[in-house]
Design an enzyme around this catalytic site. Sequence first.
Site, PDB file in Angstrom:
ATOM      1  N   GLY A 130       0.772  -1.052   0.251  1.00 40.10           N
ATOM      2  CA  GLY A 130       0.031  -0.369   0.036  1.00 40.10           C
ATOM      3  C   GLY A 130       0.751   0.993   0.498  1.00 40.10           C
ATOM      4  O   GLY A 130       1.059   1.284  -1.245  1.00 40.10           O
ATOM      5  N   SER A 178       5.023  -5.419  -3.289  1.00 31.73           N
ATOM      6  CA  SER A 178       4.803  -3.861  -3.113  1.00 31.73           C
ATOM      7  C   SER A 178       5.293  -3.454  -1.895  1.00 31.73           C
ATOM      8  O   SER A 178       6.900  -2.846  -2.005  1.00 31.73           O
ATOM      9  CB  SER A 178       3.558  -3.509  -3.679  1.00 31.73           C
ATOM     10  OG  SER A 178       3.201  -2.339  -4.244  1.00 31.73           O
ATOM     11  N   TYR A 179       4.963  -1.935  -1.372  1.00 35.05           N
ATOM     12  CA  TYR A 179       5.483  -1.746  -0.186  1.00 35.05           C
ATOM     13  C   TYR A 179       5.874  -2.855   0.709  1.00 35.05           C
ATOM     14  O   TYR A 179       6.518  -1.627   1.915  1.00 35.05           O
ATOM     15  CB  TYR A 179       4.317  -0.245  -0.367  1.00 35.05           C
ATOM     16  CG  TYR A 179       4.736   0.522   1.117  1.00 35.05           C
ATOM     17  CD1 TYR A 179       5.633   1.349   0.628  1.00 35.05           C
ATOM     18  CD2 TYR A 179       4.886   0.664   2.463  1.00 35.05           C
ATOM     19  CE1 TYR A 179       6.827   2.156   1.396  1.00 35.05           C
ATOM     20  CE2 TYR A 179       5.884   1.107   3.479  1.00 35.05           C
ATOM     21  CZ  TYR A 179       6.949   2.519   2.340  1.00 35.05           C
ATOM     22  OH  TYR A 179       7.502   3.559   3.673  1.00 35.05           O
TER      23      TYR A 179
END
Lengths: 497, 497
Positions: free
Chosen positions: A125, A221-222
């Site tokens: 996120g 991702s994050y």
Amino acid sequence: MKTTLCVLYIFLLFSSFLCQTHAGNKQTQALNHLYRAKWSLNSAIDTSHFEPPQHVNNASILLQEGLKENDKIHKLPGQPYVRFDQYGGYVTVNESAGRAFYYYFVEADQTSNESLPLLLWLNGGPGCSSLAYGAMQELGPFRVNSDGKTLYRNDFSWNHAANVLFLESPAGVGFSYSNSSSDYINCGDESTAADNYVFLLNWLERFPEYKEREFYISGESYAGHYVPQLAHTILYYNKMANKTLINLKGILIGNAVINDETDTIGMYDYFGSHAIVSDEILDQIRIYCDFSPNTTKQSDKCLEANAEVGQNIVNIDIYNIYAPVCSKQILTSKPKPMSRAIDPCSEHYTYVYMNRQDVQEALHANVTKLDHDWEPCSDVINIWKDSPSTIIPLLREFMKDNLRVWIYSGDTDARVPVTSTKYSINSMSLPIKTPWHPWLYQGKVGGFAQVYEGDLTFATVLGAGHQVPSYKPKTALGLVTHFLTGKPLNGSRYRLS
Amino acid sequence: MKTTLCVLYIFLLFSSFLCQTHAGNKQTQALNHLYRAKWSLNSAIDTSHFEPPQHVNNASILLQEGLKENDKIHKLPGQPYVRFDQYGGYVTVNESAGRAFYYYFVEADQTSNESLPLLLWLNGGPGCSSLAYGAMQELGPFRVNSDGKTLYRNDFSWNHAANVLFLESPAGVGFSYSNSSSDYINCGDESTAADNYVFLLNWLERFPEYKEREFYISGESYAGHYVPQLAHTILYYNKMANKTLINLKGILIGNAVINDETDTIGMYDYFGSHAIVSDEILDQIRIYCDFSPNTTKQSDKCLEANAEVGQNIVNIDIYNIYAPVCSKQILTSKPKPMSRAIDPCSEHYTYVYMNRQDVQEALHANVTKLDHDWEPCSDVINIWKDSPSTIIPLLREFMKDNLRVWIYSGDTDARVPVTSTKYSINSMSLPIKTPWHPWLYQGKVGGFAQVYEGDLTFATVLGAGHQVPSYKPKTALGLVTHFLTGKPLNGSRYRLS
């Protein structure tokens, strides 16, 4: 301080492009939101290097007796029969604040799960739910049908290779919450790592049979930040205690945010080489933009080129440039027949399913009756306090500590693309142990891989987008199986010799 | 002279890589075969510029009366009901040699086809059949089921936009033949253009109602040579006769061989930017290989790097790097259910169908009982006499002559990829009229496009491989409709303004 970042920061670099990506996928927005803030004047985001939290102590560990049994999930609504056990519930990470993290745990789908490791999965996120993506759209045992109320099996669930723990983190994400609303405006990398660590200590108290088990952390991702930061915290406290509190063996990160400067240049280069933006615009970006850490102002020419990029990507899914986009978020009265490809509207089906009362009851979730819907990515968290510009120092540390470090990349993702990951790893200047080669799984090319001295493996997954196990479930299971067993990814050239 | 090129030329540049690509697709081999020869010492391939043939005269045109009716196809075996007419048969292109070309013609699928143009489709190779690829796997009205004996409809057949003529050319390709076996070792670009032109003149005699119709030529891959060369021949004879013998209005070429030097560099760059080969190998190729025209010897370092590339692509389909490959060429007893994606084994189903006697009878094909099977790409033609290193001078000529010139590129093809086409067009240094922008078809992004002054349109098809209409049938129909009607491809930015 409750205003969203979009309003808070006056100079919104890249807003033209980062605001306009396709709205179907909430994960798309979360990362852009953070980058917009990081590259703004007066963002107040701390980008210094991550340090392990100092306030974790024995008082952080609460009694967990009897709680495991309460967490057992008997059957999820609309669920097909399975032979493994599932658990779901809350672990308090801060008693005084009333901060609790929701987890969903699926034991291995094996007659005996005793030999298989424990694998934690984190989504990024920041602010996205591991239940939304990891569990229900990527590597979990079930996916939600287009009716929003029944489930079907994912034949390539990672619980064929491990006991998989999905965590919604930090507080404010998914079902995880805090009774102190100030917690929602004090999120950042450091507090997330501390809370995740406290969660783990307590969860292992609740499931003591997994205490000695080999433990791995994975995410995308994050979570390229979350995973190394949690690993670093674990190693730090193991060293402090001079014993193995948590038996961490390795980390696996995919399409991961690693190093802001190279990540960003890699993204633009990917747009260029994949014929999404013109050479002229790419040249303009390369000449007039400055992506080095601490840059907070860009020239007009840079902003102008970015506005052009924004126009070009507005109607495609930059998290998988070749995938169809969800055109209408509607449920069907009966489940659509399953296809090999994931339905581009599956995020909507998951959203509907997770907000059903019977589902929440079965999951032992939302016990405090939150004042907001369960969301794939949080609408509650709008401020992010600290986010180092690079996690490379942590990767170097793990390599020294003989932790297994694998980095993978679905090669049709344009947001944190394979070029970014390549540039980020290149910036470490590691000597190559096994040069770039195709790797095979069950006779098919899974992707390409390179192993570096020290033991870092970098592997691509051919034809997969940002959420690799969504698009290439079989290949992704092959990859994680190799990772967990420590077996190198073999290629055709090796088979031939 | 009957030895194949592979044996004929001693110094086989790139043989390591070009010989090892996936064997499932015959089209893969044909183009490699030619390039291997072109880049060899003593290849005897004439790479000078294409000149129109001088020997076409009135004697080339034969009486065609009554032949059209004989060519009418009543129903293909296993064919679903359709409302348009189909024709198939032979047109003699050289009476003394006994050289005849097979064509398959589908009239437009409209209540009235009188207003729709005539579109010729050519496949490349050299040596590949327009019946095998264009008609039965790409843009034709039918595709062959996995049982090898029944057909299903292609909902996005190009005969929704035009009357489509598929030609197997030159002699030795598909059902086309010559009674003089020397013709099979005297093939080249120039003779192919001459024969194609004679075919067209005669075909229009047989179907005189199309003589005045707007005429367009389309094709892919090595048809990047055939299409402009035929167009050039038509324009030449129109000028010589000082009247419109053939009403040519435009050309459309996809993933087209245009300019050897840039085509080749673009292919390697594509491998690099798509994470198929390593940066190190790409650097080695860029430093040590020389792709300029007339180069026939490469350094050992260049060959070594090429051997590496060969290892990396051996098990993927470089004509669509993200597509599955056909693992077993077998028929099913019943047709497999159709899916949105083309079956990777469809070439095999087509091969079986085309070699059935009842199919050949229905098609009015193989009337001379050839001594070889019908093949997707010719096993009979092994020598290619002339192939200019560039067709850019022809493109420039068309732009001056106000011919509509559209070039498209499926962007997941690595063999004649979007980078190659971009570099080739860039080498023309044309001023830009409409900058790079997404183009939409029925609300979805079809790809990206740029229009140059003069009027050349370059358009990509997002997520399509080398055979664009196979992978993106709907988008491809949108593209050809725009081309035929001369309507620019519109993008979101234009919709917004």
